[in-house]
Design a protein around this motif. Structure first.
Motif: not given
Length: 71
Positions: A55-71
């Motif tokens: 439950x709940x929510x999250x927002x990411x600002x327009x133009x922002x990005x999340x980078x992920x380095x998989x383990x």
């Protein structure tokens, strides 16, 4: 900026975290610290879109990005 509002995650009868609300601002650096099994990786997987929140929510600002380095 990432804004998280009342985010929660449960697996069956076990609640990892509940009603997490916070704001992560652009340009700032944050550390995520907690005991093993407390939900740190699960929270990051939710923000990366790899896992749904209970439950709940999250927002990411327009133009922002999340980078992920998989383990």
């Amino acid at each position: 900026m990432i804004s998280i509002s009342q985010l929660g995650k449960s697996f069956g009868g076990r609640t990892l975290f509940d009603d997490v609300s916070l704001q992560l601002n652009a340009g700032a650096r944050y550390g995520l610290v907690g005991a093993n099994g407390s939900g740190k990786t699960t929270l990051l997987r939710i923000l990366a879109g790899d896992e749904p929140a209970s439950h709940g929510s999250f927002t990411i600002a327009p133009g922002a990005r999340i980078g992920v380095l998989r383990q």
